[in-house]
Scaffold this motif. Structure first.
Motif, short mmCIF file in Angstrom:
data_model
loop_
_atom_site.label_atom_id
_atom_site.label_comp_id
_atom_site.label_asym_id
_atom_site.label_seq_id
_atom_site.Cartn_x
_atom_site.Cartn_y
_atom_site.Cartn_z
N ILE A 159 -21.50 60.72 29.28
CA ILE A 159 -22.78 60.35 29.89
C ILE A 159 -22.92 58.83 29.95
O ILE A 159 -23.34 58.28 30.97
N GLU A 160 -22.56 58.14 28.86
CA GLU A 160 -22.65 56.67 28.83
C GLU A 160 -21.73 56.05 29.89
O GLU A 160 -22.08 55.06 30.51
N ALA A 219 -22.92 53.80 33.04
CA ALA A 219 -22.37 52.46 33.25
C ALA A 219 -21.79 52.31 34.66
O ALA A 219 -21.88 51.23 35.26
N LEU A 220 -21.23 53.38 35.19
CA LEU A 220 -20.61 53.33 36.52
C LEU A 220 -21.63 53.43 37.65
O LEU A 220 -21.28 53.23 38.81
N ALA A 224 -20.00 51.56 26.81
CA ALA A 224 -19.39 52.79 27.33
C ALA A 224 -17.88 52.83 27.06
O ALA A 224 -17.21 53.78 27.46
N ASN A 225 -17.36 51.81 26.41
CA ASN A 225 -15.95 51.70 26.04
C ASN A 225 -15.04 51.53 27.27
O ASN A 225 -13.86 51.86 27.21
N LEU A 226 -15.61 51.05 28.36
CA LEU A 226 -14.81 50.77 29.56
C LEU A 226 -14.20 49.38 29.53
O LEU A 226 -13.26 49.10 30.26
N LEU A 236 -11.03 59.28 31.38
CA LEU A 236 -12.02 59.63 32.40
C LEU A 236 -11.34 60.25 33.62
O LEU A 236 -11.80 61.27 34.14
N CYS A 237 -10.25 59.66 34.05
CA CYS A 237 -9.52 60.21 35.20
C CYS A 237 -9.02 61.62 34.89
O CYS A 237 -9.11 62.52 35.74
#
Length: 102
Positions: free
Chosen positions: A4-5, A9-10, A70-72, A94-95
């Motif tokens: 969700i985070e 963020a995206l 979000a750890n991105l 995520l992918c």
């Protein structure tokens, strides 16, 4: 991975743009101020990202904080400067999630 985070963020065009630029930083950033820093392994300075975005320093920092939460992104502090780069492990997860489960 907090899905969700990540999706929150995206959900912003500027944050998506930051992730795109940081995928290939040498294609998007000149690195005038810190040529000794390897953008691929260390990251891009907040000031360079802010200049490219054309937004205020506080807004840019806020966007970077959201992406980091979000750890991105990962952050590396060197002296008084903070450098950001993509967290490829989270992006890969995520992918995989999108491909296999959604």
């Amino acid at each position: 991975m907090e899905t969700i985070e990540i999706f929150k963020a995206l959900a912003n065009e500027h944050r998506l743009q930051i992730l795109k630029w940081l995928k290939s930083p040498k294609d998007y950033f000149v690195n005038e101020g810190h040529p000794e820093i390897d953008e691929e392994s260390i990251g891009v300075c907040v000031g360079e990202i802010q200049k490219k975005l054309g937004l205020t320093q506080s807004t840019t920092s806020h966007y970077l904080a959201i992406l980091q939460k979000a750890n991105l992104l990962t952050a590396t502090r060197i002296g008084k400067w903070t450098y950001y780069r993509r967290n490829e492990e989270t992006i890969s997860q995520l992918c995989h999630l999108l491909e296999k489960e959604i």
